[in-house]
Design a protein around this motif. Structure first.
Motif, PDB file in Angstrom:
ATOM      1  N   PHE A 128      -0.011  13.352   7.676  1.00 16.44           N
ATOM      2  CA  PHE A 128      -0.149  12.484   8.831  1.00 16.44           C
ATOM      3  C   PHE A 128      -1.591  12.134   9.126  1.00 16.44           C
ATOM      4  CE2 PHE A 128       3.793  14.861  10.128  1.00 16.44           C
ATOM      5  CZ  PHE A 128       4.646  13.849   9.739  1.00 16.44           C
ATOM      6  N   GLY A 129      -2.524  12.962   8.716  1.00 13.31           N
ATOM      7  CA  GLY A 129      -3.918  12.759   9.078  1.00 13.31           C
ATOM      8  C   GLY A 129      -4.721  12.128   7.970  1.00 13.31           C
ATOM      9  N   LEU A 130      -5.614  12.916   7.366  1.00 11.22           N
ATOM     10  CA  LEU A 130      -6.521  12.411   6.351  1.00 11.22           C
ATOM     11  C   LEU A 130      -5.795  11.966   5.098  1.00 11.22           C
ATOM     12  CD1 LEU A 130      -9.345  15.089   6.505  1.00 11.22           C
ATOM     13  CD2 LEU A 130      -9.403  12.777   7.420  1.00 11.22           C
ATOM     14  N   SER A 131      -6.347  10.929   4.471  1.00  7.34           N
ATOM     15  CA  SER A 131      -5.858  10.496   3.167  1.00  7.34           C
ATOM     16  C   SER A 131      -6.895  10.948   2.151  1.00  7.34           C
ATOM     17  CB  SER A 131      -5.714   8.977   3.125  1.00  7.34           C
ATOM     18  OG  SER A 131      -5.291   8.578   1.859  1.00  7.34           O
ATOM     19  N   TYR A 132      -6.442  11.388   1.005  1.00  9.35           N
ATOM     20  CA  TYR A 132      -7.362  11.835  -0.034  1.00  9.35           C
ATOM     21  C   TYR A 132      -7.559  10.741  -1.066  1.00  9.35           C
ATOM     22  CZ  TYR A 132      -6.917  16.297   2.195  1.00  9.35           C
ATOM     23  OH  TYR A 132      -6.947  17.306   3.114  1.00  9.35           O
ATOM     24  N   SER A 133      -7.545   9.513  -0.614  1.00 10.93           N
ATOM     25  CA  SER A 133      -7.740   8.370  -1.481  1.00 10.93           C
ATOM     26  C   SER A 133      -8.711   7.405  -0.806  1.00 10.93           C
ATOM     27  CB  SER A 133      -6.400   7.683  -1.755  1.00 10.93           C
ATOM     28  OG  SER A 133      -6.503   6.867  -2.888  1.00 10.93           O
ATOM     29  N   THR A 134      -9.122   6.386  -1.538  1.00 10.70           N
ATOM     30  CA  THR A 134     -10.046   5.381  -1.035  1.00 10.70           C
ATOM     31  C   THR A 134      -9.360   4.025  -1.071  1.00 10.70           C
ATOM     32  OG1 THR A 134     -11.875   6.633  -1.999  1.00 10.70           O
ATOM     33  CG2 THR A 134     -12.324   4.358  -1.379  1.00 10.70           C
ATOM     34  N   PHE A 135      -9.492   3.261   0.004  1.00 10.85           N
ATOM     35  CA  PHE A 135      -8.825   1.968   0.105  1.00 10.85           C
ATOM     36  C   PHE A 135      -9.851   0.853   0.239  1.00 10.85           C
ATOM     37  CE2 PHE A 135      -5.845   5.134   1.441  1.00 10.85           C
ATOM     38  CZ  PHE A 135      -4.672   4.741   0.827  1.00 10.85           C
ATOM     39  N   ARG A 136      -9.517  -0.294  -0.350  1.00  9.76           N
ATOM     40  CA  ARG A 136     -10.375  -1.470  -0.268  1.00  9.76           C
ATOM     41  C   ARG A 136      -9.554  -2.613   0.327  1.00  9.76           C
ATOM     42  NH1 ARG A 136     -13.511  -2.477  -5.315  1.00  9.76           N
ATOM     43  NH2 ARG A 136     -11.473  -2.072  -6.211  1.00  9.76           N
ATOM     44  N   TYR A 137     -10.179  -3.314   1.281  1.00 11.34           N
ATOM     45  CA  TYR A 137      -9.544  -4.453   1.922  1.00 11.34           C
ATOM     46  C   TYR A 137     -10.028  -5.743   1.265  1.00 11.34           C
ATOM     47  CZ  TYR A 137      -7.871  -1.490   5.708  1.00 11.34           C
ATOM     48  OH  TYR A 137      -7.224  -0.538   6.441  1.00 11.34           O
ATOM     49  N   GLY A 138      -9.106  -6.676   1.055  1.00 10.19           N
ATOM     50  CA  GLY A 138      -9.453  -8.000   0.549  1.00 10.19           C
ATOM     51  C   GLY A 138      -9.819  -8.915   1.699  1.00 10.19           C
ATOM     52  N   LYS A 139      -9.884 -10.199   1.408  1.00  7.97           N
ATOM     53  CA  LYS A 139     -10.274 -11.196   2.408  1.00  7.97           C
ATOM     54  C   LYS A 139      -9.162 -11.396   3.438  1.00  7.97           C
ATOM     55  CE  LYS A 139     -11.678 -16.024   2.707  1.00  7.97           C
ATOM     56  NZ  LYS A 139     -12.845 -16.130   3.452  1.00  7.97           N
ATOM     57  N   LEU A 140      -9.551 -11.406   4.691  1.00 10.79           N
ATOM     58  CA  LEU A 140      -8.642 -11.632   5.809  1.00 10.79           C
ATOM     59  C   LEU A 140      -8.274 -13.109   5.873  1.00 10.79           C
ATOM     60  CD1 LEU A 140      -7.382 -10.558   8.500  1.00 10.79           C
ATOM     61  CD2 LEU A 140      -9.545 -11.149   9.576  1.00 10.79           C
ATOM     62  N   GLN A 141      -6.977 -13.407   6.040  1.00 10.34           N
ATOM     63  CA  GLN A 141      -6.526 -14.785   6.152  1.00 10.34           C
ATOM     64  C   GLN A 141      -5.623 -14.916   7.369  1.00 10.34           C
ATOM     65  OE1 GLN A 141      -4.790 -16.136   2.506  1.00 10.34           O
ATOM     66  NE2 GLN A 141      -6.662 -15.814   1.353  1.00 10.34           N
ATOM     67  N   VAL A 142      -5.792 -16.034   8.098  1.00  6.39           N
ATOM     68  CA  VAL A 142      -4.973 -16.314   9.277  1.00  6.39           C
ATOM     69  C   VAL A 142      -4.358 -17.694   9.102  1.00  6.39           C
ATOM     70  CG1 VAL A 142      -4.939 -16.620  11.782  1.00  6.39           C
ATOM     71  CG2 VAL A 142      -6.454 -14.913  10.756  1.00  6.39           C
ATOM     72  N   THR A 143      -3.042 -17.781   9.271  1.00  5.94           N
ATOM     73  CA  THR A 143      -2.350 -19.068   9.264  1.00  5.94           C
ATOM     74  C   THR A 143      -1.513 -19.151  10.534  1.00  5.94           C
ATOM     75  OG1 THR A 143      -0.485 -18.155   8.012  1.00  5.94           O
ATOM     76  CG2 THR A 143      -2.247 -19.205   6.747  1.00  5.94           C
ATOM     77  N   GLU A 144      -1.198 -20.390  10.952  1.00  8.51           N
ATOM     78  CA  GLU A 144      -0.391 -20.584  12.154  1.00  8.51           C
ATOM     79  C   GLU A 144       0.724 -21.557  11.833  1.00  8.51           C
ATOM     80  OE1 GLU A 144       1.101 -22.498  15.674  1.00  8.51           O
ATOM     81  OE2 GLU A 144      -0.296 -23.528  14.351  1.00  8.51           O
ATOM     82  N   SER A 145       1.914 -21.210  12.259  1.00 13.16           N
ATOM     83  CA  SER A 145       3.070 -22.076  12.071  1.00 13.16           C
ATOM     84  C   SER A 145       4.057 -21.819  13.201  1.00 13.16           C
ATOM     85  CB  SER A 145       3.726 -21.802  10.717  1.00 13.16           C
ATOM     86  OG  SER A 145       4.873 -22.608  10.556  1.00 13.16           O
ATOM     87  N   GLY A 146       4.427 -22.884  13.915  1.00 19.86           N
ATOM     88  CA  GLY A 146       5.425 -22.757  14.967  1.00 19.86           C
ATOM     89  C   GLY A 146       5.062 -21.792  16.075  1.00 19.86           C
TER      90      GLY A 146
END
Length: 109
Positions: free
Chosen positions: A1-19
């Motif tokens: 539930f707490g710490l992760s023993y891995s490393t994560f990388r985030y890609g480019k944030l994208q925002v779209t709008e529809s309806g």
């Protein structure tokens, strides 16, 4: 539930709008040697303030489990109705969607 023993990388944030629904997506990759879980946090920040409010506000989150080397696109949705407190008043408003150290802005009102 707490710490992760891995490393994560985030890609480019994208925002779209529809309806009237904003879809905020970001690619997430587990760069480590072990499987792990990462909680993706979506914050909102208002550009124009008439009174003091929080600098940023947690709006949505999703916990994602990824195997070592696995990639996944995480999508979080926010409706214009969810944002009604952010777009009241006569001033034009700009909302900043933030995940990690990335920001994407949209004009509203």
């Amino acid at each position: 539930f707490g710490l992760s023993y891995s490393t994560f990388r985030y890609g480019k944030l994208q925002v779209t709008e529809s309806g009237g629904v904003y879809s905020v997506s970001v690619a997430l990759e587990n760069c480590g040697d072990l499987a792990g879980m990462e909680t993706v946090l979506l914050y909102l920040k208002r550009e124009f303030e008439t009174v003091y409010t929080r600098r940023k506000e947690l709006f949505a989150f999703e916990k994602v489990a990824l195997a070592a080397g696995q990639k996944q696109t995480v999508r979080l949705s926010v409706t214009k109705d969810d944002l009604r407190d952010c777009i009241t008043g006569a001033l034009p408003h700009r909302i900043h969607f933030m995940i990690g150290d990335q920001t994407q802005s949209v004009s509203m009102g």
